[in-house]
Scaffold this motif. Sequence first.
Motif, PDB file in Angstrom:
ATOM      1  N   CYS A 265     -17.821  31.765  24.827  1.00  0.00           N
ATOM      2  CA  CYS A 265     -16.403  32.098  24.949  1.00  0.00           C
ATOM      3  C   CYS A 265     -16.139  33.029  26.116  1.00  0.00           C
ATOM      4  N   ALA A 266     -15.087  32.725  26.880  1.00  0.00           N
ATOM      5  CA  ALA A 266     -14.718  33.565  28.022  1.00  0.00           C
ATOM      6  C   ALA A 266     -13.950  34.811  27.603  1.00  0.00           C
ATOM      7  N   SER A 267     -13.380  34.824  26.398  1.00  0.00           N
ATOM      8  CA  SER A 267     -12.560  35.961  25.969  1.00  0.00           C
ATOM      9  C   SER A 267     -13.331  37.262  25.960  1.00  0.00           C
ATOM     10  N   GLY A 268     -14.610  37.202  25.584  1.00  0.00           N
ATOM     11  CA  GLY A 268     -15.392  38.419  25.449  1.00  0.00           C
ATOM     12  C   GLY A 268     -16.154  38.833  26.684  1.00  0.00           C
ATOM     13  N   LEU A 269     -16.035  38.076  27.778  1.00  0.00           N
ATOM     14  CA  LEU A 269     -16.800  38.397  28.983  1.00  0.00           C
ATOM     15  C   LEU A 269     -16.418  39.753  29.560  1.00  0.00           C
ATOM     16  N   ASP A 270     -15.174  40.169  29.335  1.00  0.00           N
ATOM     17  CA  ASP A 270     -14.705  41.453  29.846  1.00  0.00           C
ATOM     18  C   ASP A 270     -14.595  42.490  28.727  1.00  0.00           C
ATOM     19  N   GLY A 271     -15.082  42.155  27.529  1.00  0.00           N
ATOM     20  CA  GLY A 271     -15.040  43.093  26.413  1.00  0.00           C
ATOM     21  C   GLY A 271     -13.660  43.200  25.778  1.00  0.00           C
ATOM     22  N   LEU A 272     -13.550  44.097  24.810  1.00  0.00           N
ATOM     23  CA  LEU A 272     -12.290  44.318  24.098  1.00  0.00           C
ATOM     24  C   LEU A 272     -11.509  45.449  24.744  1.00  0.00           C
ATOM     25  N   THR A 273     -10.229  45.204  24.991  1.00  0.00           N
ATOM     26  CA  THR A 273      -9.347  46.250  25.509  1.00  0.00           C
ATOM     27  C   THR A 273      -8.568  46.911  24.375  1.00  0.00           C
ATOM     28  N   ARG A 274      -7.881  46.084  23.569  1.00  0.00           N
ATOM     29  CA  ARG A 274      -7.123  46.626  22.445  1.00  0.00           C
ATOM     30  C   ARG A 274      -6.653  45.500  21.541  1.00  0.00           C
ATOM     31  N   ASN A 275      -6.189  45.895  20.350  1.00  0.00           N
ATOM     32  CA  ASN A 275      -5.546  44.956  19.451  1.00  0.00           C
ATOM     33  C   ASN A 275      -4.135  44.646  19.938  1.00  0.00           C
ATOM     34  N   LEU A 276      -3.644  43.470  19.602  1.00  0.00           N
ATOM     35  CA  LEU A 276      -2.229  43.176  19.794  1.00  0.00           C
ATOM     36  C   LEU A 276      -1.452  43.706  18.602  1.00  0.00           C
ATOM     37  N   SER A 277      -0.243  44.174  18.849  1.00  0.00           N
ATOM     38  CA  SER A 277       0.637  44.572  17.766  1.00  0.00           C
ATOM     39  C   SER A 277       1.152  43.325  17.060  1.00  0.00           C
ATOM     40  N   THR A 278       1.718  43.517  15.891  1.00  0.00           N
ATOM     41  CA  THR A 278       2.340  42.389  15.184  1.00  0.00           C
ATOM     42  C   THR A 278       3.401  41.740  16.059  1.00  0.00           C
ATOM     43  N   ALA A 279       4.209  42.554  16.707  1.00  0.00           N
ATOM     44  CA  ALA A 279       5.276  42.023  17.559  1.00  0.00           C
ATOM     45  C   ALA A 279       4.712  41.210  18.714  1.00  0.00           C
ATOM     46  N   GLU A 280       3.597  41.642  19.289  1.00  0.00           N
ATOM     47  CA  GLU A 280       3.000  40.907  20.404  1.00  0.00           C
ATOM     48  C   GLU A 280       2.431  39.569  19.942  1.00  0.00           C
ATOM     49  N   ILE A 281       2.009  39.486  18.695  1.00  0.00           N
ATOM     50  CA  ILE A 281       1.546  38.207  18.155  1.00  0.00           C
ATOM     51  C   ILE A 281       2.734  37.267  17.963  1.00  0.00           C
ATOM     52  N   ILE A 282       3.768  37.756  17.292  1.00  0.00           N
ATOM     53  CA  ILE A 282       4.943  36.913  17.018  1.00  0.00           C
ATOM     54  C   ILE A 282       5.655  36.532  18.307  1.00  0.00           C
ATOM     55  N   SER A 283       5.688  37.436  19.277  1.00  0.00           N
ATOM     56  CA  SER A 283       6.440  37.158  20.505  1.00  0.00           C
ATOM     57  C   SER A 283       5.840  36.010  21.306  1.00  0.00           C
ATOM     58  N   GLN A 284       4.554  35.745  21.143  1.00  0.00           N
ATOM     59  CA  GLN A 284       3.957  34.579  21.801  1.00  0.00           C
ATOM     60  C   GLN A 284       4.616  33.299  21.300  1.00  0.00           C
ATOM     61  N   LEU A 285       4.805  33.221  19.993  1.00  0.00           N
ATOM     62  CA  LEU A 285       5.412  32.030  19.394  1.00  0.00           C
ATOM     63  C   LEU A 285       6.865  31.882  19.807  1.00  0.00           C
ATOM     64  N   VAL A 286       7.594  32.982  19.769  1.00  0.00           N
ATOM     65  CA  VAL A 286       9.018  32.943  20.128  1.00  0.00           C
ATOM     66  C   VAL A 286       9.178  32.581  21.596  1.00  0.00           C
ATOM     67  N   ALA A 287       8.354  33.173  22.463  1.00  0.00           N
ATOM     68  CA  ALA A 287       8.459  32.894  23.903  1.00  0.00           C
ATOM     69  C   ALA A 287       8.147  31.432  24.210  1.00  0.00           C
ATOM     70  N   ILE A 288       7.145  30.876  23.550  1.00  0.00           N
ATOM     71  CA  ILE A 288       6.781  29.481  23.795  1.00  0.00           C
ATOM     72  C   ILE A 288       7.863  28.543  23.282  1.00  0.00           C
ATOM     73  N   GLN A 289       8.431  28.855  22.139  1.00  0.00           N
ATOM     74  CA  GLN A 289       9.529  28.017  21.629  1.00  0.00           C
ATOM     75  C   GLN A 289      10.699  28.021  22.604  1.00  0.00           C
ATOM     76  N   GLU A 290      11.023  29.175  23.131  1.00  0.00           N
ATOM     77  CA  GLU A 290      12.161  29.260  24.046  1.00  0.00           C
ATOM     78  C   GLU A 290      11.869  28.547  25.364  1.00  0.00           C
TER      79      GLU A 290
END
Length: 369
Positions: free
Chosen positions: A141-166
Amino acid sequence: MRDFSQESGTHKSVSTKENILGVTRDDLSTFFTEHGGSSFHAKEVMEAIYRQNIRCFSQIDSITEKYRELLIEHFVIELPQIVKVQGSEDTTRKYLFQLHDGRYIESVLIPATPLEDGTRSERMTVCVSSQVGCAYGCKFCASGLDGLTRNLSTAEIISQLVAIQEHSRKTVTNVVFMGMGEPLANFKNLNKALDIIVGHWGLHLAPRSVTVSTSGLVPMIRKLAEREQQVSLAISLHGATNEVRDKIMPVNSKWDVDELFDALHYFASTNKQRITLEYILIQGINDALEQANILAQKAKKLGGFVNLIPYNTVEGLEWERPSDEHCKLFRDTVKATGVMTTMRLEKGHDIDAACGQLRLKEMKKTAES
């Protein structure tokens, strides 16, 4: 970040106000009650955001001006900035988002495969991220090549869905937490996001259409099993024995295959949804037919579903995908035992759809500029 909270709807890059996309109806009901309102106001606001797609609080005419001003004072509606959208020949689209702190995450919109008669189902699946980077270092997996920076907030998770729908003007029908990060390592924010996704007052998706994928965090699998509104579970397995899985999944050194399957059997005992065992086929690493037989035995005992995925090449990693013929032989070996098995010829191979690839390229470009 796009900020729609002000009367003019003008852009603000950073806000100290809470993003309302991370708030549940119960949270909002409590807020209004503490400010002289009632749960009615929360109901109307959620209706405006998730049904009417209103993005300015001043346009919610079902509540009085007093409560509109209250919302403007305390909340914003923020979506991440879309930096890049890569479309593919099969209409899969990959989104690169930039968050308020300049970090990048990725999401993928995956339309349903055309049916045999040439028509296409209305299913629209979005693969979302739960963290910026990842700490678990799965070797494919390429996601872990640069390590962990931080968790996403609940809003940042939901906003992905809303932004893609729009952006896509498509209604999301299915959500898979298979993007960047380990969802169960961000359980608090994930759990709240799930409430919003399946809540009849929120995005209102059927719980069975929401899948959380994990590398195998055993305690959190048990915790996920205890949710009132149950969702589907997928396991990033990729090795049927400890010897093989250790080469691919560092998490296996903490919770081995036996401990993992104990947790999976517990989950299965509390949940009606069939567990999916995800298995990426990597040439010379985990594609021996012996692994196929052991995988089939474990899946059959669990009553699970096997999803085989030929390895998707990742820049910076040396592994290769097996031949199509060998992949089919591996699939047929598992399938011959009566286990429901599919082999995903992954969509988006031409758009760097493997987790984290587009983000890494953008980070490299930024560093070089």
